[in-house]
Design a protein around this motif. Structure first.
Motif, short mmCIF file in Angstrom:
data_model
loop_
_atom_site.label_atom_id
_atom_site.label_comp_id
_atom_site.label_asym_id
_atom_site.label_seq_id
_atom_site.Cartn_x
_atom_site.Cartn_y
_atom_site.Cartn_z
N GLY A 1 0.82 -1.21 0.00
CA GLY A 1 0.00 0.00 0.00
C GLY A 1 0.85 1.25 0.00
N LEU A 2 0.18 2.38 0.06
CA LEU A 2 0.90 3.65 0.02
C LEU A 2 1.66 3.85 1.32
N PRO A 3 2.97 4.11 1.25
CA PRO A 3 3.74 4.34 2.47
C PRO A 3 3.37 5.66 3.13
N VAL A 4 3.73 5.77 4.40
CA VAL A 4 3.40 6.96 5.20
C VAL A 4 4.69 7.61 5.66
N ALA A 5 4.83 8.90 5.41
CA ALA A 5 6.03 9.63 5.80
C ALA A 5 6.24 9.54 7.31
N ASP A 6 7.44 9.19 7.72
CA ASP A 6 7.80 9.15 9.14
C ASP A 6 8.35 10.53 9.51
N ASP A 7 7.47 11.49 9.61
CA ASP A 7 7.87 12.89 9.72
C ASP A 7 7.56 13.52 11.08
N GLY A 8 7.40 12.68 12.09
CA GLY A 8 7.04 13.20 13.41
C GLY A 8 8.06 14.19 13.95
N LEU A 9 9.35 13.91 13.77
CA LEU A 9 10.38 14.82 14.28
C LEU A 9 10.30 16.16 13.57
N TYR A 10 10.13 16.12 12.26
CA TYR A 10 9.99 17.37 11.50
C TYR A 10 8.78 18.16 11.98
N ARG A 11 7.66 17.51 12.16
CA ARG A 11 6.44 18.22 12.59
C ARG A 11 6.63 18.85 13.96
N ALA A 12 7.28 18.13 14.86
CA ALA A 12 7.47 18.66 16.22
C ALA A 12 8.39 19.87 16.22
N LEU A 13 9.46 19.83 15.45
CA LEU A 13 10.41 20.94 15.42
C LEU A 13 9.87 22.13 14.65
#
Length: 681
Positions: free
Chosen positions: A620-632
Motif C-alpha cells: 500500500g501507500l507508504p506513510v512519511a515518518d515525519d514526526g520529528l519534523y512536525r514537532a520541530l
C-alpha cells in the motif's frame, strides 16, 4: 596501483588514423537535453565533464537526419546547416580535454512517433512497433531517396563541425534495421524480398555518407540479435557485416543487440539489474572471432572499468562502452588511472533516473549522481562555496536518518564546509534500500549504500549509530542542543491494510524478511495488492513465484507496474509470465473471509471471488515518518529544520538523493535550493 588488465584497457589504441588515449568509450545514449532538435549548453557541459574524466571516445546520442525521425523537439537532429555551430561547440568542449568525438547518425523509423511534431513516422511497411502505437507511413522510392540524402548531408555537417568521425546506426530496430530485418521488411520491391534487397537501403546510406563527407571515418552500430521470431540472428549479422566490409571502409563495428519492438527484445536493450553483468558479451566476442582485424566495440551492462578490462584482455573486444556507468560517475576512467578503479559512484542499473525519465520525456538524471544534466550549475556552486569559506560562520548541522537521503545530505553539508553529525536509530546505515537490496535480482541497490558509506568513512562527518532522536533532544537544554540546522531524513513506514476475517496480511518489509526465512502462508497462493506500481511489489512477487508460490498481482489502475519503465517492464513481464504470475488490473479488494478474497472491478463495481488465498502482500501507500519534523517545525526555539526524502513525501531513491544533495549544500528547502542551483550558472 593498476592491474595489467586495466593498464591494457587504459593504453592508447588507433582505429586506423583515429588515435584514442584509451579503450574506453561512452556509447550514444539519449539525454533529452535538446532544444528545437539542437544541442544546448547542457549537452556541452555534460560531455565536457566526461571528457575531463578521461574517457577515450564519446559517441553522441542519436542525431536524427530528417524531421520525420525527430518525434520530439528535445531530441537531437541535423536538418540544415544552421545546426553546425551548436554541434561544433560540443566538439570543441570534448576535444579540448583529449577525448575524440563521433556523431551517431540515425533515422528511428516507425517508432519516431509524431505526437509532438504531428508528423507520420516512416518505415518499410505499416506495422507499428507495439500494440496501440501509431501506424507508420510505408516509404516510397522518393521517401527513401530523401532519407538517403539526409544521411549524407548530416555527415557533411558533422565533418564541418569538427567531429572525428560518424557512427551510422544500423541497429536497435531503427529505420535501417527495419529495412534489414525480415521481421519488419515484407516489401516485394527492390528494397525487400531477399537479403540483397533488404540490404540495399543500408548500402545506399553508407555510399551517400562517404560521398558527402569524403575522408570522414565511419563506423557502424548493429544489433547482433533482434531476439524476435523471424528476425535477424547473429549468423545473419555476420553475413551482413561481411558484405558491407567488402564494399565500405568500416572503421569499426559496434556490437549491440535488440530491436525497438514491444516485447522482451526491447527489455534487453538497456538491460537492468535483473540481468547478469556482461550477459551479452558473447555478441562482441563473435564478431571479434569472425573479423579479427576489424575493431569491435562491446556494450551493455558492462558496469565498471575492471569488468571492461576483462573483455579486452580476453580478446573479446577492442573497445568497451560504459554508458550508464559514465552517467553515474564521469570520472571513473581518471580514477582507474590513479589506481582507484573502485572509488566511484557505481551504476546500479536501475533504469530509473536515466531510462525512466527518457520515457517520460524528461531530461535524464541519475539515482546515484544528482548532478547529471546540471554539471555547469553544480561546478559554479562548488566554486562559490570555496570562495565564500569562512571558519567563523561554519554552521553545525545534524542529519537524522542514515538512508540515502540522509547520507547524501551529510556528505553534501560536509563538502559545503559545515560541521556535520549524522545519527541513525538503527545499527547500520542504508535505510530501506538495504532491505530492498536483499531481494533477488535487486542486489545492485546495495552498491549505492556501500558507496555512500565508503564516502562517509573518508569524510569529516561524525556518524553515530543506534541513537534515536526525539524533538526534546534538540531543544534548549536537550542532549543535542547547539545545532544550527537539522536535516530530517527519517524515511517512511510501509502501508498495511489488515483483513480481519480473511487471510494473513504481510507488509513489504515483512515479506522481504520472509524471503530470507520463509513462512508457510507466503509459499501458497499469494495475492499482491500493488498500490504503488513500482519495483517493491514486482520484485518480491517475482521472488515469491520463483519460490513456488502461485502469485496474483492486483492493481487498482489500468496499467500493470505503472511506474516501471517500459524498457525494464518488458523483460519483467516476460519473466513473470514464465512463472505463471497472474495479473488483475483495475481491481481492488472489496471483502475477505477465510481463504477467499472478493475482488472489485474499479470501473463498474462488478465483483469476483478468488479462493484458496493463503496470504496477502499489501504494498500500500507508504506513510512519511515525519514526526520529528512536525514537532520541530512548530517551535520557535528549535534549530532550523529541513525535511528530505521519504520523510518529506514517500517517493523513490532518485528524489531522496537529489533532495539530500540540495538540503546539505544550501541548508534550505528543496524548492528554494533548486532555484539557487539554477541561478548559479
Amino acid at each position: 596501483m593498476t592491474t595489467p588488465d586495466i593498464e591494457t584497457l587504459l593504453s592508447p589504441v588507433s582505429l586506423d588514423r583515429v588515435r584514442l588515449r584509451n579503450r574506453v568509450f561512452v556509447p550514444g545514449h539519449t539525454t533529452n537535453f535538446g532544444h528545437d532538435n539542437r544541442p544546448t549548453e547542457r549537452h556541452t557541459a555534460y560531455h565536457r565533464e566526461r571528457a575531463r574524466g578521461g574517457v577515450g571516445l564519446i559517441i553522441t546520442e542519436g542525431i536524427r537526419v530528417h524531421p520525420t525521425s525527430s518525434g520530439r523537439h528535445i531530441s537531437l537532429g541535423s536538418f540544415d546547416d544552421s545546426s553546425i555551430p551548436q554541434y561544433a561547440a560540443v566538439a570543441e568542449a570534448v576535444q579540448t580535454h583529449g577525448t575524440r568525438l563521433f556523431a551517431q547518425l540515425l533515422h528511428t523509423g516507425r517508432q519516431a512517433g509524431g505526437d509532438a511534431t504531428r508528423t507520420a513516422a516512416w518505415s518499410p511497411g505499416t506495422a507499428p512497433w507495439a500494440a496501440g502505437m501509431h501506424i507508420p507511413h510505408a516509404m516510397g522510392r522518393g521517401d527513401i531517396s530523401i532519407v538517403v540524402r539526409a544521411f549524407g548531408a548530416a555527415a557533411r555537417r558533422m565533418q564541418r563541425a569538427g567531429y572525428d568521425g560518424v557512427e551510422i546506426h544500423l541497429g536497435h530496430g531503427h529505420l535501417i534495421e527495419q529495412f534489414l530485418s525480415p521481421f519488419t521488411n515484407t516489401r516485394t520491391d527492390a528494397y525487400g524480398g531477399s537479403p540483397d534487397g533488404r540490404l540495399r537501403f543500408a548500402r545506399e546510406v553508407l555510399t551517400e555518407v562517404l560521398a558527402q563527407a569524403p575522408g570522414l571515418p565511419m563506423g557502424i552500430r548493429i544489433s547482433v540479435d533482434e531476439f524476435l521470431p523471424g528476425g535477424l540472428t547473429p549468423s545473419d549479422m555476420v553475413e551482413i557485416v561481411g558484405l558491407l566490409r567488402q564494399e565500405f571502409p568500416l572503421l569499426y563495428v559496434h556490437a549491440s543487440h535488440a530491436a525497438y519492438h514491444g516485447s522482451y527484445s526491447l527489455g534487453t536493450q538497456m538491460a537492468d539489474m535483473s540481468f547478469e553483468h556482461a550477459q551479452f558479451r558473447h555478441h562482441a566476442a563473435l564478431f571479434k572471432k569472425e573479423f579479427p582485424d576489424l575493431p569491435v566495440l562491446a556494450v551493455c551492462r558492462l558496469d565498471s572499468v575492471p569488468e571492461a578490462a576483462a573483455l579486452v584482455t580476453a580478446g573479446e573486444a577492442d573497445l568497451v562502452g560504459l554508458a550508464r556507468p559514465h552517467i553515474a560517475d564521469p570520472y571513473l576512467v581518471r580514477r582507474a588511472h590513479e589506481g582507484r578503479p573502485h572509488d566511484v559512484r557505481s551504476c546500479i542499473a536501475c533504469n530509473q533516473g536515466c531510462v525512466g525519465r527518457l520515457e517520460a520525456n524528461l531530461p535524464i538524471s541519475c539515482v546515484v549522481n544528482p548532478e547529471v544534466g546540471s554539471e555547469a550549475e553544480w561546478a559554479a556552486v562548488r566554486s562559490g562555496l570555496t570562495a565564500a569559506a569562512d571558519p567563523v560562520t561554519i554552521r553545525r548541522v545534524l542529519v537524522v536518518g542514515g538512508g540515502p537521503a540522509g547520507m547524501e545530505a551529510a556528505l553534501a553539508a560536509e563538502r559545503a564546509g559545515f560541521e556535520v553529525t549524522l545519527v541513525e536509530a538503527g545499527r547500520a546505515l542504508g535505510g530501506r534500500i538495504s532491505d530492498a537490496a536483499t531481494v533477488p535480482g535487486r542486489e545492485r541497490l546495495g552498491l549505492m549504500v556501500a558507496d555512500l558509506v565508503r564516502e562517509l568513512g573518508r569524510s569529516a562527518v561524525t556518524v553515530r549509530l543506534g541513537e534515536p532522536v526525539a524533538a526534546a533532544d534538540l531543544l534548549p537544554g536537550g542532549r543535542l542542543d547547539g545545532f544550527d540546522d537539522v536535516v530530517v531524513a527519517t524515511g517512511a513506514r510501509p502501508g498495511k491494510r489488515e483483513l480481519p476475517d480473511g487471510p494473513p496480511v504481510f507488509d513489504i518489509l515483512e515479506a522481504i524478511a520472509a524471503l530470507r526465512a520463509p513462512v508457510a502462508p507466503l509459499l501458497g497462493t499469494v495475492l499482491v495488492r500493488d498500490d504503488q506500481g513500482g519495483w517493491a511489489a514486482a520484485s518480491v512477487a517475482e521472488s515469491l513465484a520463483r519460490g513456488g508460490a502461485q502469485v496474483h498481482m492486483l492493481s487498482p489502475t489500468a496499467s500493470f507496474a505503472s511506474k516501471i519503465t517500459t524498457y525494464s517492464k518488458l523483460a519483467l513481464t516476460s519473466r513473470l509470465g514464465e512463472l505463471g504470475v497472474r495479473s488483475h488490473p483495475m481491481r481492488d479488494v472489496a471483502a475477505a473471509r477465510g481463504d477467499s478474497v472478493v475482488l472489485r472491478d474499479t470501473l463498474c463495481g462488478h465483483t469476483e471471488e478468488l479462493t484458496g488465498v493463503t496470504a496477502v502482500l499489501d504494498v500500500g501507500l507508504p506513510v512519511a515518518d515525519d514526526g520529528l519534523y512536525r514537532a520541530l517545525d512548530t517551535r520557535d526555539d528549535a534549530p532550523r529544520v529541513h525535511v528530505v526524502g521519504d520523510a518529506n513525501a514517500p517517493r523513490t531513491a532518485l528524489e531522496a538523493v537529489y533532495e539530500g544533495r540540495l538540503a546539505g549544500t544550501f541548508l534550505t528547502d528543496a524548492v528554494t535550493a533548486a532555484g539557487l542551483l539554477a541561478q548559479a550558472h
